[in-house]
Design a protein around this motif. Structure first.
Motif, PDB file in Angstrom:
ATOM      1  N   VAL A  97      -5.585  -0.205  -7.136  1.00 44.59           N
ATOM      2  CA  VAL A  97      -4.385  -0.402  -6.463  1.00 44.59           C
ATOM      3  C   VAL A  97      -4.284  -1.852  -6.346  1.00 44.59           C
ATOM      4  O   VAL A  97      -5.128  -2.746  -6.468  1.00 44.59           O
ATOM      5  CB  VAL A  97      -4.903   0.127  -4.876  1.00 44.59           C
ATOM      6  N   ARG A  98      -2.923  -2.023  -6.462  1.00 42.36           N
ATOM      7  CA  ARG A  98      -2.563  -3.509  -6.640  1.00 42.36           C
ATOM      8  C   ARG A  98      -2.619  -4.333  -5.256  1.00 42.36           C
ATOM      9  O   ARG A  98      -2.161  -3.507  -4.280  1.00 42.36           O
ATOM     10  CB  ARG A  98      -1.326  -3.672  -7.172  1.00 42.36           C
ATOM     11  N   HIS A  99      -3.104  -5.120  -4.928  1.00 42.35           N
ATOM     12  CA  HIS A  99      -3.133  -6.020  -3.786  1.00 42.35           C
ATOM     13  C   HIS A  99      -1.841  -6.803  -3.620  1.00 42.35           C
ATOM     14  O   HIS A  99      -1.406  -7.144  -4.408  1.00 42.35           O
ATOM     15  CB  HIS A  99      -4.565  -7.085  -3.860  1.00 42.35           C
ATOM     16  N   ASP A 100      -1.597  -6.426  -2.269  1.00 47.33           N
ATOM     17  CA  ASP A 100      -0.201  -7.061  -1.726  1.00 47.33           C
ATOM     18  C   ASP A 100      -0.450  -7.645  -0.246  1.00 47.33           C
ATOM     19  O   ASP A 100      -0.390  -6.907   0.451  1.00 47.33           O
ATOM     20  CB  ASP A 100       1.097  -6.059  -1.655  1.00 47.33           C
ATOM     21  N   GLU A 101      -0.405  -9.021  -0.188  1.00 49.65           N
ATOM     22  CA  GLU A 101      -0.866  -9.544   0.917  1.00 49.65           C
ATOM     23  C   GLU A 101       0.133  -9.277   2.230  1.00 49.65           C
ATOM     24  O   GLU A 101      -0.320  -9.288   3.487  1.00 49.65           O
ATOM     25  CB  GLU A 101      -0.687 -11.239   0.839  1.00 49.65           C
ATOM     26  N   THR A 104       0.632  -3.410   4.456  1.00 53.69           N
ATOM     27  CA  THR A 104      -0.552  -3.275   5.630  1.00 53.69           C
ATOM     28  C   THR A 104      -1.809  -3.353   4.864  1.00 53.69           C
ATOM     29  O   THR A 104      -2.186  -2.584   3.924  1.00 53.69           O
ATOM     30  CB  THR A 104      -0.119  -1.836   6.263  1.00 53.69           C
ATOM     31  N   ALA A 105      -2.856  -3.950   5.513  1.00 54.52           N
ATOM     32  CA  ALA A 105      -3.966  -3.997   4.935  1.00 54.52           C
ATOM     33  C   ALA A 105      -4.201  -4.402   3.531  1.00 54.52           C
ATOM     34  O   ALA A 105      -5.432  -4.592   2.866  1.00 54.52           O
ATOM     35  CB  ALA A 105      -5.090  -2.790   5.261  1.00 54.52           C
ATOM     36  N   GLY A 106      -3.186  -5.188   3.102  1.00 54.52           N
ATOM     37  CA  GLY A 106      -3.078  -5.777   1.558  1.00 54.52           C
ATOM     38  C   GLY A 106      -2.942  -4.768   0.620  1.00 54.52           C
ATOM     39  O   GLY A 106      -3.203  -5.225  -0.456  1.00 54.52           O
ATOM     40  N   TYR A 148      -7.684  -3.675  -5.978  1.00 53.48           N
ATOM     41  CA  TYR A 148      -8.918  -3.072  -5.501  1.00 53.48           C
ATOM     42  C   TYR A 148      -9.494  -1.817  -6.641  1.00 53.48           C
ATOM     43  O   TYR A 148      -8.300  -1.369  -7.193  1.00 53.48           O
ATOM     44  CB  TYR A 148      -8.371  -2.315  -4.170  1.00 53.48           C
ATOM     45  N   VAL A 149     -10.408  -1.549  -6.496  1.00 58.62           N
ATOM     46  CA  VAL A 149     -10.974  -0.339  -7.008  1.00 58.62           C
ATOM     47  C   VAL A 149     -11.491   0.537  -6.047  1.00 58.62           C
ATOM     48  O   VAL A 149     -12.535   0.099  -5.427  1.00 58.62           O
ATOM     49  CB  VAL A 149     -11.963  -0.477  -8.298  1.00 58.62           C
ATOM     50  N   ASN A 171     -12.343  -8.007  -0.880  1.00 59.99           N
ATOM     51  CA  ASN A 171     -12.622  -6.647  -1.676  1.00 59.99           C
ATOM     52  C   ASN A 171     -11.513  -6.492  -2.633  1.00 59.99           C
ATOM     53  O   ASN A 171     -11.336  -5.138  -3.078  1.00 59.99           O
ATOM     54  CB  ASN A 171     -12.699  -5.507  -0.633  1.00 59.99           C
ATOM     55  N   HIS A 172     -10.843  -7.523  -3.264  1.00 58.16           N
ATOM     56  CA  HIS A 172      -9.885  -7.304  -4.293  1.00 58.16           C
ATOM     57  C   HIS A 172     -10.285  -8.589  -5.334  1.00 58.16           C
ATOM     58  O   HIS A 172     -11.064  -9.565  -5.068  1.00 58.16           O
ATOM     59  CB  HIS A 172      -8.547  -7.420  -3.909  1.00 58.16           C
TER      60      HIS A 172
END
Length: 316
Positions: A97-101, A104-106, A148-149, A171-172
């Motif tokens: 999953v791509r992280h996005d600051e 929600t919850a990144g 994230y994985v 965690n990313h």
């Protein structure tokens, strides 16, 4: 005309004797009936094109066009390949999953399901994805995007395999490299020899030494590839330094696209050149084939060959 291929074929002796054939260059995308129309003036003689090249199943044996390969790669191999420096026990079904600051919850809405993890290449392949094309990165020393994985647990909760492996104990983390799946590495090759991904490749020309291997550490942890000296390998350089050092050392990076194109018609591909039985023999071949299909010869597969069925025609 399927019955023709069940009843008739040119003998190997005939196929090997080039004096009865002309050579013909296929244009990209041409089919057997296109060739028959251009060479013989009759598209219905497509079966003669196939017999001349000992092709029984044109669906699998006829050279594929570049458009066919592009469509195949798009429909079958559409997706992305993520390369991770960190050791993770990634498995089929895990979710990247791509992280996005700002989300929600990144956690963004861009994700992909791992269809295969190639541990030797540290590559997680995702075919079912919602990633945008800007996820691709090959600039060296880590993607600007973090991911994230996740793995689904038996209680339907999710475990972050990336927990604690990135910087600042988040965690990313940043993948070392991200390719489109079609352009992801399948193997490394030099002068028709395939080399393992951990063969030594230091920086600069003439630094490839396949007698030395540097494997990454087997424990979990940050920067395991570099800490173990595995940066100076074929896969390490591919992940962190782009393709420059491979080119300087004459090493080919063979991708999924390259593998698919082996059966396509490339600019200089040998499969563009086919044989066609010469026009002067067509009338007699059609006569003999008609006899075969009417059962006027013994049952079973009959071979058209010099000194046999067409001996007078071929002057055998």
């Amino acid at each position: 005309m399927a019955d023709i291929f069940k009843a008739v074929k040119f003998s190997q002796k005939t196929l090997n004797d080039i004096t009865g054939f002309d050579f013909f260059v296929i244009q990209d995308g041409e089919s057997p009936d296109d060739i028959a129309s251009r060479f013989y003036g009759d598209p219905n003689l497509y079966w003669l094109v196939l017999l001349s090249n000992d092709i029984i199943d044109p669906q699998t044996e006829w050279p594929r066009s570049t458009q066919y390969v592009d469509d195949l790669l798009t429909s079958t191999y559409d997706g992305f390949a993520f390369y991770f420096n960190q050791n993770m026990d990634i498995k089929e079904g895990d979710i990247i999953v791509r992280h996005d600051e700002s989300a929600t919850a990144g956690v963004s809405t861009q994700y992909g399901v791992v269809s295969r993890y190639v541990k030797q290449y540290r590559k997680a392949e995702c075919r079912n994805t919602t990633f945008s094309s800007d996820i691709v990165y090959s600039g060296g020393f880590g993607s600007p995007n973090t991911v994230y994985v996740f793995r689904r647990k038996s209680n339907n909760n999710y475990e972050a395999l990336t927990q604690g492996l990135g910087t600042d104990d988040v965690n990313h983390l940043r993948p070392a490299r991200v390719d489109t799946l079609a352009d992801s590495v399948q193997y490394f090759e030099k002068e028709n020899v395939i080399y393992g991904p951990y063969s030594r490749l230091a920086g600069g020309p003439d630094t490839f030494d396949p007698t030395i291997t540097d494997y990454p550490s087997q424990d979990s942890g940050v920067l395991s590839m570099m800490s173990a000296g595995a940066l100076n390998t074929l896969i390490g350089r591919y992940m962190f330094s782009g393709n420059r050092f491979h080119k300087e050392n004459g090493i080919n990076i063979v991708t999924l696209r390259n593998v698919a194109e082996e059966t396509s018609i490339g600019e200089n591909g040998d499969r563009r050149v086919i044989k066609l039985i010469q026009k002067r023999f067509v009338r007699d071949i059609k006569t003999e084939v008609s006899k075969l299909l009417r059962g006027e010869v013994q049952s079973g597969i009959s071979k058209l060959e010099y000194g046999s069925i067409l001996s007078s025609t071929y002057g055998g």
